[in-house]
Scaffold this active site. Structure first.
Site, PDB file in Angstrom:
ATOM      1  N   ASN B 135       1.034  -0.766   0.201  1.00 39.72           N
ATOM      2  CA  ASN B 135       0.231  -0.088   0.519  1.00 39.72           C
ATOM      3  C   ASN B 135       0.567   1.553  -0.018  1.00 39.72           C
ATOM      4  O   ASN B 135       1.480   1.901   1.155  1.00 39.72           O
ATOM      5  CB  ASN B 135      -1.106   0.360   1.104  1.00 39.72           C
ATOM      6  CG  ASN B 135      -1.556   0.904   0.739  1.00 39.72           C
ATOM      7  OD1 ASN B 135      -1.771   2.154   0.320  1.00 39.72           O
ATOM      8  ND2 ASN B 135      -2.767   1.234   1.849  1.00 39.72           N
ATOM      9  N   CYS B 138      -2.276   5.677   0.885  1.00 38.99           N
ATOM     10  CA  CYS B 138      -2.988   6.845   1.266  1.00 38.99           C
ATOM     11  C   CYS B 138      -2.553   7.397   1.513  1.00 38.99           C
ATOM     12  O   CYS B 138      -1.457   7.500   1.740  1.00 38.99           O
ATOM     13  CB  CYS B 138      -2.937   5.918   2.639  1.00 38.99           C
ATOM     14  SG  CYS B 138      -4.258   4.120   2.374  1.00 38.99           S
ATOM     15  N   THR B 204      -7.307   6.119  -3.433  1.00 43.50           N
ATOM     16  CA  THR B 204      -7.558   7.694  -3.346  1.00 43.50           C
ATOM     17  C   THR B 204      -7.162   8.594  -3.872  1.00 43.50           C
ATOM     18  O   THR B 204      -5.371   8.382  -3.263  1.00 43.50           O
ATOM     19  CB  THR B 204      -8.250   7.556  -1.942  1.00 43.50           C
ATOM     20  OG1 THR B 204      -7.348   7.405  -1.529  1.00 43.50           O
ATOM     21  CG2 THR B 204      -9.171   6.159  -2.052  1.00 43.50           C
ATOM     22  N   CYS B 346     -36.313  14.512 -30.223  1.00 41.12           N
ATOM     23  CA  CYS B 346     -36.565  14.948 -29.663  1.00 41.12           C
ATOM     24  C   CYS B 346     -37.355  15.374 -28.762  1.00 41.12           C
ATOM     25  O   CYS B 346     -38.575  15.787 -29.632  1.00 41.12           O
ATOM     26  CB  CYS B 346     -35.956  16.678 -30.846  1.00 41.12           C
ATOM     27  SG  CYS B 346     -36.770  18.132 -29.600  1.00 41.12           S
ATOM     28  N   CYS B 352     -29.661  21.539 -25.940  1.00 34.58           N
ATOM     29  CA  CYS B 352     -28.451  22.509 -26.851  1.00 34.58           C
ATOM     30  C   CYS B 352     -28.425  23.247 -27.806  1.00 34.58           C
ATOM     31  O   CYS B 352     -27.331  23.413 -27.637  1.00 34.58           O
ATOM     32  CB  CYS B 352     -28.796  20.613 -28.020  1.00 34.58           C
ATOM     33  SG  CYS B 352     -30.307  20.780 -29.028  1.00 34.58           S
ATOM     34  N   CYS B 389     -27.996  16.678 -23.821  1.00 35.75           N
ATOM     35  CA  CYS B 389     -29.009  16.158 -24.135  1.00 35.75           C
ATOM     36  C   CYS B 389     -30.043  14.942 -23.407  1.00 35.75           C
ATOM     37  O   CYS B 389     -28.602  14.148 -23.248  1.00 35.75           O
ATOM     38  CB  CYS B 389     -29.389  15.002 -25.775  1.00 35.75           C
ATOM     39  SG  CYS B 389     -30.391  15.419 -26.765  1.00 35.75           S
TER      40      CYS B 389
HETATM   41  C1  LIG Z   1     -12.327   3.672   4.199  1.00 37.19           C
HETATM   42  C2  LIG Z   1     -11.617   3.330   3.009  1.00 37.19           C
HETATM   43  C3  LIG Z   1     -10.609   3.388   3.910  1.00 37.19           C
HETATM   44  C4  LIG Z   1      -9.657   2.348   2.304  1.00 37.19           C
HETATM   45  N1  LIG Z   1      -8.940   1.920   3.365  1.00 37.19           N
HETATM   46  C5  LIG Z   1      -7.090   1.194   2.250  1.00 37.19           C
HETATM   47  C6  LIG Z   1      -5.999   0.873   2.810  1.00 37.19           C
HETATM   48  O1  LIG Z   1      -6.046   0.362   3.324  1.00 37.19           O
HETATM   49  N2  LIG Z   1      -5.691   0.421   1.915  1.00 37.19           N
HETATM   50  C7  LIG Z   1      -5.658   0.538   0.974  1.00 37.19           C
HETATM   51  O2  LIG Z   1      -4.653  -0.126   0.091  1.00 37.19           O
HETATM   52  N3  LIG Z   1      -5.934   0.946   0.536  1.00 37.19           N
HETATM   53  C8  LIG Z   1      -7.531   1.928   1.271  1.00 37.19           C
HETATM   54  N4  LIG Z   1      -9.498   2.258   0.398  1.00 37.19           N
HETATM   55  C9  LIG Z   1      -8.828   2.708  -0.582  1.00 37.19           C
HETATM   56  C10 LIG Z   1      -9.777   1.180  -1.933  1.00 37.19           C
HETATM   57  O3  LIG Z   1      -8.681   0.548  -1.192  1.00 37.19           O
HETATM   58  C11 LIG Z   1      -9.832   1.964  -3.000  1.00 37.19           C
HETATM   59  O4  LIG Z   1      -8.453   1.951  -3.603  1.00 37.19           O
HETATM   60  C12 LIG Z   1     -10.539   3.076  -3.579  1.00 37.19           C
HETATM   61  O5  LIG Z   1     -11.770   3.297  -2.482  1.00 37.19           O
HETATM   62  C13 LIG Z   1     -10.874   3.091  -4.767  1.00 37.19           C
HETATM   63  O6  LIG Z   1     -11.242   1.673  -5.522  1.00 37.19           O
HETATM   64  P1  LIG Z   1     -13.243   2.457  -5.031  1.00 37.19           P
HETATM   65  O7  LIG Z   1     -13.692   3.621  -5.922  1.00 37.19           O
HETATM   66  O8  LIG Z   1     -14.041   1.016  -5.937  1.00 37.19           O
HETATM   67  O9  LIG Z   1     -13.347   2.516  -3.983  1.00 37.19           O
HETATM   68  C14 LIG Z   1      -9.663   2.772   1.106  1.00 37.19           C
HETATM   69  C15 LIG Z   1     -11.269   3.047   0.791  1.00 37.19           C
HETATM   70  C16 LIG Z   1     -12.031   3.873   1.807  1.00 37.19           C
HETATM   71  C17 LIG Z   1     -13.160   4.129   1.377  1.00 37.19           C
HETATM   72  S1  SF4 Z   2     -30.801  19.009 -26.336  1.00 40.13           S
HETATM   73 FE1  SF4 Z   2     -31.533  19.474 -28.266  1.00 40.13          FE
HETATM   74  S2  SF4 Z   2     -32.053  17.268 -28.936  1.00 40.13           S
HETATM   75 FE2  SF4 Z   2     -32.304  17.101 -27.437  1.00 40.13          FE
HETATM   76  S3  SF4 Z   2     -34.105  17.117 -26.897  1.00 40.13           S
HETATM   77 FE3  SF4 Z   2     -33.452  18.825 -26.065  1.00 40.13          FE
HETATM   78  S4  SF4 Z   2     -34.175  19.578 -27.926  1.00 40.13           S
HETATM   79 FE4  SF4 Z   2     -34.212  17.950 -28.631  1.00 40.13          FE
END
Ligand SMILES: Cc1cc2nc3c(=O)[nH]c(=O)nc-3n(C[C@H](O)[C@H](O)[C@H](O)COP(=O)(O)O)c2cc1C
Ligand code: SF4
Ligand SMILES: Cc1cc2nc3c(=O)[nH]c(=O)nc-3n(C[C@H](O)[C@H](O)[C@H](O)COP(=O)(O)OP(=O)(O)OC[C@H]3O[C@@H](n4cnc5c(N)ncnc54)[C@H](O)[C@@H]3O)c2cc1C
Ligand code: SF4
Ligand code: SF4
Lengths: 444, 433
Positions: B135, B138, B204, B346, B352, B389
């Site tokens: 890891n 973090c 993250t 539409c 748009c 759209c």
């Molecule tokens: C609450 C929380 C704790 C995490 N703790 C760790 C950790 O201890 N070690 C780690 O490698 N990544 C940790 N992560 C990161 C996740 O493993 C993962 O890389 C990240 O959340 C992206 O994936 P996701 O978009 O599916 O959540 C944590 C993420 C969250 C939300």
């Molecule tokens: S964004 Fe433009 S093309 Fe799409 S539904 Fe609305 S008016 Fe019609």
């Protein structure tokens, strides 16, 4: 309690006491915070949004919905009130299915519009619950305006005028202000005395004096108002009702639907309000639906609406028709009353089927009888009386542009004036626009 | 039925879905539930030396939401395991013995001294685990102590620690990379140079999810203060995909096995990581959001798609998209497209129009009746209208056939491939010969 839905005649207390509260509860539960966010998220924030165009007061709907979505329902409410000071009532009573929500692109795309009405209620309720009045008055102009009628048109006009710094006096013939908001709208659309609360809240702008129990034509004339004020706005609504012109119309138990609803709206105790066992409502508008539904909710055994044309021609929307059907109201289309039956008191209605021939309706000759102890007429309202000098158009005060009547210094709007649908929101728009025009005329 | 089983560095698992080292893999109880739910393997929550670390006792996570409170991004200030080393080792051993067909990788983080690694490696080996993950990722808490991303940000350290590990254990070594660097290829090359068997990424991303505007504290707030955390979940997937692709197509690291991590939420995300060269994927946030059962959708979806496309095994997918990842300068400038609006689908929202009119090339017209049409003379094919759209496939990009006129440039579309390197406007253009 001795009465039930089956008790003959027009009697009170047909239901258990607790049933009234349930029956007359809010038609739509207000959205909670999360529901509002979910509903708001569905709005696409359309460019030049069609929903805005479909709203008679042209509220900036995408903007206020985005303000809700970003956690500022108070700002959303300001956006709404800026265009429509009765946005709270309109959120409850607008037939959105034929206005903004009908035009919503998501209605067109998937048959499920953004819940504009309910979101509007969420926003306006939030601000009003905080007891905040969002507007302040401009510096006094020294001008004064008389407003006749404290319904939506008169109130919207008065509020806008007060904002611009004018002094406004509203005269209303009734003991309470609010117009049909107070006396007409179905009880389940405006629970907990909302009409009165909204009126009080609106008056917080200041500069408006409401004089109730003062009728134009009785306590004052148009000329006296013109002499006393710099401008006059007429928003008297439609105080008269159409006659049925069927035999036996004078029998006991035949009454106007608007009168019946007005009694209901003012009743302190709904269980004390008498209603027939078999009720027949004649008409096809919102008043007919509201009278029918509320009769049913008061415990009538059967309620039937007689409408002389077909379903598609019915002024009440399909949504309103379905609402009535869901409460157990039966709608008979293409039938008109020919006689009210009974000896003194009404016992039934004889109706005849109709068919359309071009523009006119013909009886087919086939008749049927409906039992009835109460007949409610909901066949349209008329001007209660026209002050001298005003021209009429189709039975309403003729106006051009922003509510100008033929008489200089006199404006009119809402149900009493020509043009526009007879809706709360239209009345608000017309009152507001007339106020802007009056303001322009007064300050140049 | 497609065969989902994988063989990554000789470590076999019934499917490519591993749980990343994080809370879902912090103890026997969770991991057993995960295996029962069908996950192919786990990377055990990172172990460190005793005395074990302590976590904050207030909130550890912050979140970013989409519509309907759909969690799009998660941020955490959690540290490595806060349980005694001995307890973790005992549990790892028990689980591996009970679930021999699942991959059991142990994540490690100890100080940057060979002696520390020498101490812990035999203990891990003794559990019967299939491999280790270093890891170096973090970005919070541990990095201040000279571990985690503090190591991962210095390629020399990565190479050194990887080498120590290879020298001191027979277990395959996976180096988990931090995305908190400018060019992911350098740490990957260092891992390879140190003899690592594979890399996994991304850990993250340093982040502050939000600021509480009442208290003026970053969230998650601990007694009115916040510190940066690590960002993960659906929001980080595009960043992770790019980093994976960079390593997969770098001539110096091409072929180095990769375990893809970062925002894998559905089978489709996983398939994309595989296509960009990953032999397995690791999942954390999706499991933390929906529980272990999500793996069922991942497996059934991947399997259905493989069947539909005629891919018999995972090996047949891995890296399939890598040859199509190139540099901007090699993109074909003679490929000309125009936006096309399907009037039947539409819904006339006008997005748009607003987007193109206000922020792009004024290439969409709007009529009184709200009919929206593309003005070919102005359309540069930027794709913004397609992106905004709300109706899928309502606006599409249509390729102009060679020989047709591009009314915007007034030039006929050339049939041949030509890129920036030979473009006359390029001061450094090499003359085409
Ligand atoms: C609450 C929380 C704790 C995490 N703790 C760790 C950790 O201890 N070690 C780690 O490698 N990544 C940790 N992560 C990161 C996740 O493993 C993962 O890389 C990240 O959340 C992206 O994936 P996701 O978009 O599916 O959540 C944590 C993420 C969250 C939300
Ligand atoms: S964004 Fe433009 S093309 Fe799409 S539904 Fe609305 S008016 Fe019609
Ligand atoms: C039963 C019923 C249900 C309805 N339901 C809906 C609904 O759900 N949604 C909707 O949008 N619309 C509904 N409407 C229509 C809506 O209520 C009206 O369009 C709206 O109230 C018109 O506003 P207004 O200000 O013009 O008139 P009103 O609301 O009628 O107000 C006129 C006011 O003028 C006063 N007045 C009258 N004559 C005089 C006089 N001579 N001197 C002094 N004061 C006078 C009256 O007392 C009254 O207060 C309904 C109408 C009825 C009758
Ligand atoms: S039409 Fe519907 S989606 Fe578009 S802005 Fe109005 S409410 Fe929102
Ligand atoms: S998820 Fe569980 S541990 Fe975390 S705060 Fe909620 S109840 Fe507590």
């Amino acid at each position: 309690m001795t009465n039930s839905p089956f008790t003959p005649g027009i009697v009170p207390g047909r239901l258990q006491p607790e049933a009234y509260e349930a029956n007359f509860a809010d038609l739509h539960e207000p959205l909670d915070g999360h529901e509002a966010l979910v509903a708001a998220d569905r709005c696409y924030f359309c460019h030049d949004a069609p929903c805005i165009t479909a709203c008679p007061t042209e509220i900036d709907i995408p903007l206020f919905i985005r303000q809700i979505a970003t956690g500022t329902p108070e700002a959303a409410a300001r956006t709404i009130f800026h265009q429509n000071i009765l946005g709270g009532m309109c959120a409850r009573v607008c037939p959105t299915e034929t206005l903004c929500e009908e035009a919503c692109v998501r209605e067109i795309a998937e048959g499920k519009p953004v819940l504009i009405g309910q979101l509007q209620r969420y926003a306006t309720d939030t601000l009003m619950a905080a007891g905040v009045h969002p507007f302040t008055r401009a510096a006094p102009t020294g001008k004064s305006v008389a407003v006749v009628g404290a319904g939506p048109a008169g109130l919207a006009c008065a509020h806008r005028l007060a904002m611009h710094g004018h002094e406004v006096t509203i005269y209303d013939a009734r003991p309470k202000g609010g117009g049909l908001n107070e006396y007409g709208i179905a009880a389940y659309k405006t629970v907990e005395n909302f009409a009165e609360a909204e009126l009080d809240w609106l008056m917080k702008i200041g500069g408006i004096t409401l004089e109730t129990g003062k009728a134009l034509g009785v306590d004052m004339t148009l000329d006296s108002l013109k002499a006393e004020f710099d401008a006059v706005f007429l928003g008297m609504g439609l105080a008269g009702v159409n006659a049925l012109r069927a035999d036996g119309e004078d029998k006991a138990g035949v009454m106007d639907a608007v009168g019946f609803i007005s009694d209901l709206r003012q009743a302190g105790d709904l269980s004390a309000l008498p209603v027939g066992r078999n009720v027949v409502v004649i008409g096809g508008g919102m008043t007919a639906i509201d009278a029918a539904v509320q009769s049913k909710l008061l415990g009538a055994e059967t309620v039937t609406i007689l409408y002389r044309r077909g379903r598609d021609a019915m002024p009440a929307s399909r949504y309103e028709q379905d609402l009535a059907a869901s409460k157990g109201v039966r709608i008979v289309f293409n039938a008109m009353p020919v006689a009210v039956l009974g000896n003194g008191a009404v016992t039934g209605v004889r109706a005849e089927y109709t068919r359309a021939e071009g523009k006119s309706l013909m009886g087919t000759g086939e008749t049927f009888d409906l039992p009835a102890d109460q007949v409610l007429k909901a066949i349209g309202q008329t001007l209660g009386g026209t002050p001298d000098g005003l021209t009429l158009s189709d039975g309403k005060i003729a106006v051009t542009d922003a509510g100008r009547t033929g008489v200089s210094g006199v404006w009119a709007g809402g149900d009493c004036a020509s043009g526009g649908e007879d809706l709360t929101v239209t009345a608000v728009a017309e009152g507001r626009d007339a106020a802007e025009d009056i303001h322009k005329a007064l300050v140049g | 039925m497609a065969d989902l089983s994988t063989n990554f560095l000789g470590i076999k698992s019934p499917n490519p879905f591993w749980l990343a080292s994080a809370p879902p893999t912090d103890k026997e109880y969770n991991v057993v539930r995960a295996f029962k739910a069908g996950w192919g393997g786990v990377v055990w929550k990172t172990l460190g030396e005793d005395p074990h670390v302590v976590n904050v006792n207030g909130p550890r996570y912050g979140a970013i939401y989409g519509a309907d409170r759909r969690l799009l991004g998660l941020n955490n200030i959690e540290l490595i395991t806060d349980r005694p080393l001995e307890v973790n080792l005992r549990e790892i051993k028990a689980v591996k013995r009970a679930w021999p067909d699942r991959a059991m990788i142990v994540s490690l983080m100890v100080p940057c001294e060979e002696a520390a690694w020498k101490r812990i490696l035999p203990l891990v080996e003794d559990t019967g685990a299939d491999g280790i993950e270093l890891n170096f990722g973090c970005p919070h808490g541990m990095s201040e102590r000279g571990m985690g991303s503090a190591v991962g940000q210095v390629p020399e350290y990565i190479e050194m620690v990887a080498r120590w590990c290879k020298a001191n254990t027979r277990m395959p070594v996976i180096v988990k990379l931090t995305p908190n660097i400018t060019d992911i290829r350098y740490p990957a090359r260092a891992a390879k140079a140190g003899g690592a068997d594979a890399v996994s990424l991304i850990n993250t991303i340093s982040s502050i999810t939000s600021v509480n505007l009442d208290t003026m504290s970053p969230e998650p707030s601990i007694d009115g203060k916040g510190s940066h955390g690590g960002y993960c979940g659906p929001a980080v997937k595009p960043i992770a995909l790019n980093m994976v692709a960079e390593i997969a197509r770098d001539p110096e690291t091409a072929g180095l096995p990769i375990s893809g991590i970062g925002g894998v939420t559905t089978w489709r995300d996983a398939a994309e990581f595989l296509a960009l060269g990953c032999g397995t994927v690791q999942v954390c946030t999706a499991a933390m959001t929906y529980g272990f059962k999500v793996v069922e959708e991942m497996k059934s979806g991947l399997s259905q798609w493989m069947d539909e496309k005629g891919h018999g095994s995972i090996d047949e997918i891995v890296g399939r998209a890598v040859p199509n990842v190139t540099d901007w300068q090699y993109l074909n400038l003679n490929y000309v497209t125009k936006a096309r609006i399907d009037q039947d689908s539409c819904i006339k929202c006008g997005r748009c129009y607003a987007a193109c009119e206000d922020t792009s090339h004024q290439a969409i017209s709007m009529s009184e009746e709200r009919v929206f049409e593309v003005i070919d003379e102005e359309c540069v094919a930027c794709n913004l209208c397609v992106n905004v759209c709300p109706v899928e496939n309502c606006i599409t990009m249509e390729e102009l056939e060679p020989g047709t006129m591009d009314t915007r440039t007034g030039k006929v579309v050339e049939p041949d491939y030509a890129n920036w390197t030979t473009h006359p406007n390029n001061p450094g253009a090499c003359a085409a010969e």
